[in-house]
Design a protein around this motif. Structure first.
Motif, PDB file in Angstrom:
ATOM      1  N   ARG A 235       0.859  -1.195   0.000  1.00 12.49           N
ATOM      2  CA  ARG A 235       0.000   0.000   0.000  1.00 12.49           C
ATOM      3  C   ARG A 235       0.885   1.232   0.000  1.00 12.49           C
ATOM      4  N   THR A 236       0.641   2.108  -0.954  1.00 13.97           N
ATOM      5  CA  THR A 236       1.423   3.337  -1.055  1.00 13.97           C
ATOM      6  C   THR A 236       0.783   4.450  -0.218  1.00 13.97           C
ATOM      7  N   SER A 237       1.517   5.502  -0.032  1.00 13.53           N
ATOM      8  CA  SER A 237       1.072   6.787   0.542  1.00 13.53           C
ATOM      9  C   SER A 237       1.063   6.835   2.062  1.00 13.53           C
ATOM     10  N   GLY A 238       1.627   5.845   2.721  1.00 14.65           N
ATOM     11  CA  GLY A 238       1.829   5.931   4.163  1.00 14.65           C
ATOM     12  C   GLY A 238       0.658   5.521   5.034  1.00 14.65           C
ATOM     13  N   GLU A 239      -0.475   5.157   4.441  1.00 17.03           N
ATOM     14  CA  GLU A 239      -1.605   4.695   5.268  1.00 17.03           C
ATOM     15  C   GLU A 239      -1.356   3.238   5.663  1.00 17.03           C
ATOM     16  N   LEU A 240      -1.588   2.950   6.958  1.00 13.93           N
ATOM     17  CA  LEU A 240      -1.251   1.614   7.466  1.00 13.93           C
ATOM     18  C   LEU A 240      -2.515   0.809   7.744  1.00 13.93           C
ATOM     19  N   ARG A 241      -3.310   0.572   6.724  1.00 11.39           N
ATOM     20  CA  ARG A 241      -4.518  -0.228   6.928  1.00 11.39           C
ATOM     21  C   ARG A 241      -4.923  -0.916   5.623  1.00 11.39           C
ATOM     22  N   LEU A 247     -10.223  -9.163   2.367  1.00  9.96           N
ATOM     23  CA  LEU A 247     -10.124  -9.503   3.794  1.00  9.96           C
ATOM     24  C   LEU A 247      -9.909 -11.001   4.016  1.00  9.96           C
ATOM     25  N   TRP A 248     -10.654 -11.803   3.323  1.00  8.86           N
ATOM     26  CA  TRP A 248     -10.499 -13.255   3.470  1.00  8.86           C
ATOM     27  C   TRP A 248      -9.150 -13.702   2.889  1.00  8.86           C
ATOM     28  N   GLN A 249      -8.864 -13.166   1.712  1.00  7.53           N
ATOM     29  CA  GLN A 249      -7.700 -13.638   0.953  1.00  7.53           C
ATOM     30  C   GLN A 249      -6.372 -13.229   1.591  1.00  7.53           C
ATOM     31  N   SER A 250      -6.382 -12.191   2.424  1.00  5.62           N
ATOM     32  CA  SER A 250      -5.110 -11.661   2.925  1.00  5.62           C
ATOM     33  C   SER A 250      -4.727 -12.211   4.301  1.00  5.62           C
ATOM     34  N   ALA A 251      -5.367 -13.310   4.695  1.00  3.24           N
ATOM     35  CA  ALA A 251      -5.136 -13.849   6.050  1.00  3.24           C
ATOM     36  C   ALA A 251      -3.647 -14.048   6.352  1.00  3.24           C
ATOM     37  N   TYR A 252      -2.887 -14.522   5.384  1.00  7.74           N
ATOM     38  CA  TYR A 252      -1.450 -14.754   5.606  1.00  7.74           C
ATOM     39  C   TYR A 252      -0.569 -13.976   4.626  1.00  7.74           C
ATOM     40  N   THR A 253      -1.127 -12.883   4.136  1.00  6.94           N
ATOM     41  CA  THR A 253      -0.381 -12.040   3.199  1.00  6.94           C
ATOM     42  C   THR A 253       0.668 -11.218   3.947  1.00  6.94           C
ATOM     43  N   GLU A 254       1.835 -11.083   3.344  1.00  6.86           N
ATOM     44  CA  GLU A 254       2.857 -10.186   3.901  1.00  6.86           C
ATOM     45  C   GLU A 254       2.514  -8.755   3.480  1.00  6.86           C
ATOM     46  N   LEU A 255       2.611  -7.830   4.424  1.00  8.13           N
ATOM     47  CA  LEU A 255       2.214  -6.452   4.154  1.00  8.13           C
ATOM     48  C   LEU A 255       3.447  -5.563   3.976  1.00  8.13           C
ATOM     49  N   PHE A 256       3.367  -4.671   3.018  1.00  4.88           N
ATOM     50  CA  PHE A 256       4.454  -3.711   2.807  1.00  4.88           C
ATOM     51  C   PHE A 256       3.848  -2.327   2.606  1.00  4.88           C
ATOM     52  N   PHE A 257       4.202  -1.417   3.497  1.00  2.00           N
ATOM     53  CA  PHE A 257       3.688  -0.048   3.395  1.00  2.00           C
ATOM     54  C   PHE A 257       4.837   0.886   3.035  1.00  2.00           C
ATOM     55  N   THR A 258       4.554   1.805   2.130  1.00  2.00           N
ATOM     56  CA  THR A 258       5.571   2.787   1.768  1.00  2.00           C
ATOM     57  C   THR A 258       4.943   4.179   1.770  1.00  2.00           C
ATOM     58  N   ASP A 259       5.756   5.187   2.134  1.00  2.00           N
ATOM     59  CA  ASP A 259       5.266   6.569   2.116  1.00  2.00           C
ATOM     60  C   ASP A 259       5.142   7.116   0.695  1.00  2.00           C
ATOM     61  N   THR A 260       5.791   6.462  -0.244  1.00  2.00           N
ATOM     62  CA  THR A 260       5.741   6.929  -1.639  1.00  2.00           C
ATOM     63  C   THR A 260       4.287   7.039  -2.109  1.00  2.00           C
ATOM     64  N   LEU A 261       3.975   8.144  -2.760  1.00  2.00           N
ATOM     65  CA  LEU A 261       2.628   8.301  -3.320  1.00  2.00           C
ATOM     66  C   LEU A 261       2.555   7.525  -4.636  1.00  2.00           C
ATOM     67  N   TRP A 262       1.364   6.988  -4.945  1.00  2.00           N
ATOM     68  CA  TRP A 262       1.282   6.053  -6.070  1.00  2.00           C
ATOM     69  C   TRP A 262       1.904   6.561  -7.372  1.00  2.00           C
ATOM     70  N   PRO A 263       1.670   7.814  -7.808  1.00  2.00           N
ATOM     71  CA  PRO A 263       2.264   8.219  -9.092  1.00  2.00           C
ATOM     72  C   PRO A 263       3.795   8.168  -9.091  1.00  2.00           C
ATOM     73  N   ASP A 264       4.413   8.189  -7.900  1.00  2.00           N
ATOM     74  CA  ASP A 264       5.881   8.121  -7.816  1.00  2.00           C
ATOM     75  C   ASP A 264       6.382   6.686  -7.625  1.00  2.00           C
ATOM     76  N   PHE A 265       5.472   5.734  -7.576  1.00  2.00           N
ATOM     77  CA  PHE A 265       5.874   4.337  -7.343  1.00  2.00           C
ATOM     78  C   PHE A 265       6.458   3.780  -8.638  1.00  2.00           C
ATOM     79  N   GLY A 266       7.716   3.395  -8.589  1.00  2.00           N
ATOM     80  CA  GLY A 266       8.372   2.882  -9.795  1.00  2.00           C
ATOM     81  C   GLY A 266       9.209   1.659  -9.473  1.00  2.00           C
ATOM     82  N   GLU A 267      10.165   1.386 -10.340  1.00  2.00           N
ATOM     83  CA  GLU A 267      10.950   0.156 -10.229  1.00  2.00           C
ATOM     84  C   GLU A 267      11.677   0.068  -8.876  1.00  2.00           C
ATOM     85  N   ALA A 268      12.260   1.180  -8.430  1.00  2.00           N
ATOM     86  CA  ALA A 268      13.039   1.139  -7.179  1.00  2.00           C
ATOM     87  C   ALA A 268      12.140   0.783  -5.992  1.00  2.00           C
TER      88      ALA A 268
END
Ligand SMILES: CC(C)=CCC/C(C)=C/CC/C(C)=C/COP(=O)(O)OP(=O)(O)O
Length: 289
Positions: A235-241, A247-268
């Motif tokens: 999830r981009t933009s720094g929101e942690l939720r 909801l069902w599918q993410s029971a064992y999903t690894e979560l990654f949050f970044t402060d980067t806003l979506w339009p700036d999300f690139g390869e790095a």
């Protein structure tokens, strides 16, 4: 090596031995299969540091922060929504190149209908343009598109665009691209419950037959039949939720949050998320061996 790789893969499996999904799983790890089918060697094209045997098979992204991106530039909200497209195209391109098997994009939730009508209307146009601009490329690149959510609420032109693009890309098999528009995780669970209840009512099913796998088959995500559960959610933009995403599918999903806003999300940023994923210790509730 294929079997060794598969045995070593710490990925999530779904359902019991009777699961139809179980039988649909193929012998070769999907990243290797996909890479071979598009002419890539098992290793080599991947950026340094990524290990092919422990890439996520299903990546989900919540493409948040478009409005804030525009605000920060003194631009109107609409400019932010329009700016989501290049980042999305790049993420699809990289996912395919790196052998990700399923990419799910949370673009618009069933609660986002409560935003100002003007903004909503503009966003629908953006989603339509994204699909129309890319469908020919999807066909060329073997990308199979499917839109999930309450499609009956979408404007007719977008319903048609989505439907036509799904038809055009139906037989593609390099990567499944699942676009959540008017999607809600609770709503998905509720519609699955209703379908199951109806089957029980019609005596097509006994309550004791309802298990994880049968339930998951009724969720909208079951169209991507091999790997319907995300291994990694970004999830981009720094929101942690989760904001009602899978909801069902993410029971064992690894979560990654970044402060980067979506339009700036690139390869790095994508690489950073994948590297983080590869460093995780996925146990699925079991004791570590
Ligand atoms: C009109 C228009 C284009 C809306 C798009 C809204 C938006 C930010 C979409 C990005 C992806 C998304 C569905 C985020 C969910 O968070 P959320 O913002 O819905 O939930 P939250 O309030 O919990 O953060």
């Amino acid at each position: 090596t294929r079997n060794a790789l598969q045995a070593a893969s710490p990925f999530q499996q779904r359902g019991g031995s009777s699961s139809s999904h179980q039988t649909r799983r193929t012998a070769a790890p999907p990243c290797l299969r996909v890479r071979a089918s598009i002419g890539l060697p098992a290793e080599g094209i991947l950026p340094v540091g990524l290990r092919v045997e422990s890439l996520p098979r299903h990546v989900a992204v919540t493409i948040d922060g478009n409005s804030r991106w525009a605000q920060a530039r003194g631009m109107p909200t609409s400019a932010g929504h329009a700016a989501l497209q290049p980042a999305l195209e790049e993420t699809v391109r990289l996912s395919r190149a790196w052998g990700i098997r399923v990419l799910t994009v949370f673009a618009f939730s069933d609660q986002n209908w409560n935003r100002p009508k003007e903004e909503v209307d503009f966003a629908m146009g953006v989603f339509d343009r994204f699909i129309q601009d890319n469908v020919a490329q999807f066909v060329r690149d073997g990308i199979r598109l499917h839109v999930i959510g309450d499609l009956s609420r979408l404007p007719t032109y977008l319903q048609k665009t989505a439907h036509d693009a799904e038809e055009e890309t139906r037989s593609n098999s390099q990567i499944d691209l699942m676009l959540g528009i008017s999607y809600g995780g609770r709503a998905d669970i509720l519609q699955a419950c209703k379908k199951i209840a109806q089957k029980v009512y019609n005596k097509l099913l006994r309550p004791k037959d309802i298990d994880d796998s049968l339930f998951a088959d009724e969720l909208q995500t079951s169209w991507t039949d091999e790997f319907p559960y995300p291994d990694l959610l970004i999830r981009t933009s720094g929101e942690l939720r989760l904001s009602d995403f899978m909801l069902w599918q993410s029971a064992y999903t690894e979560l990654f949050f970044t402060d980067t806003l979506w339009p700036d999300f690139g390869e790095a940023e994508y690489l950073e998320a994948l590297m983080s994923f590869q460093s995780r210790d996925r146990r699925f509730g079991k004791r570590k061996l």
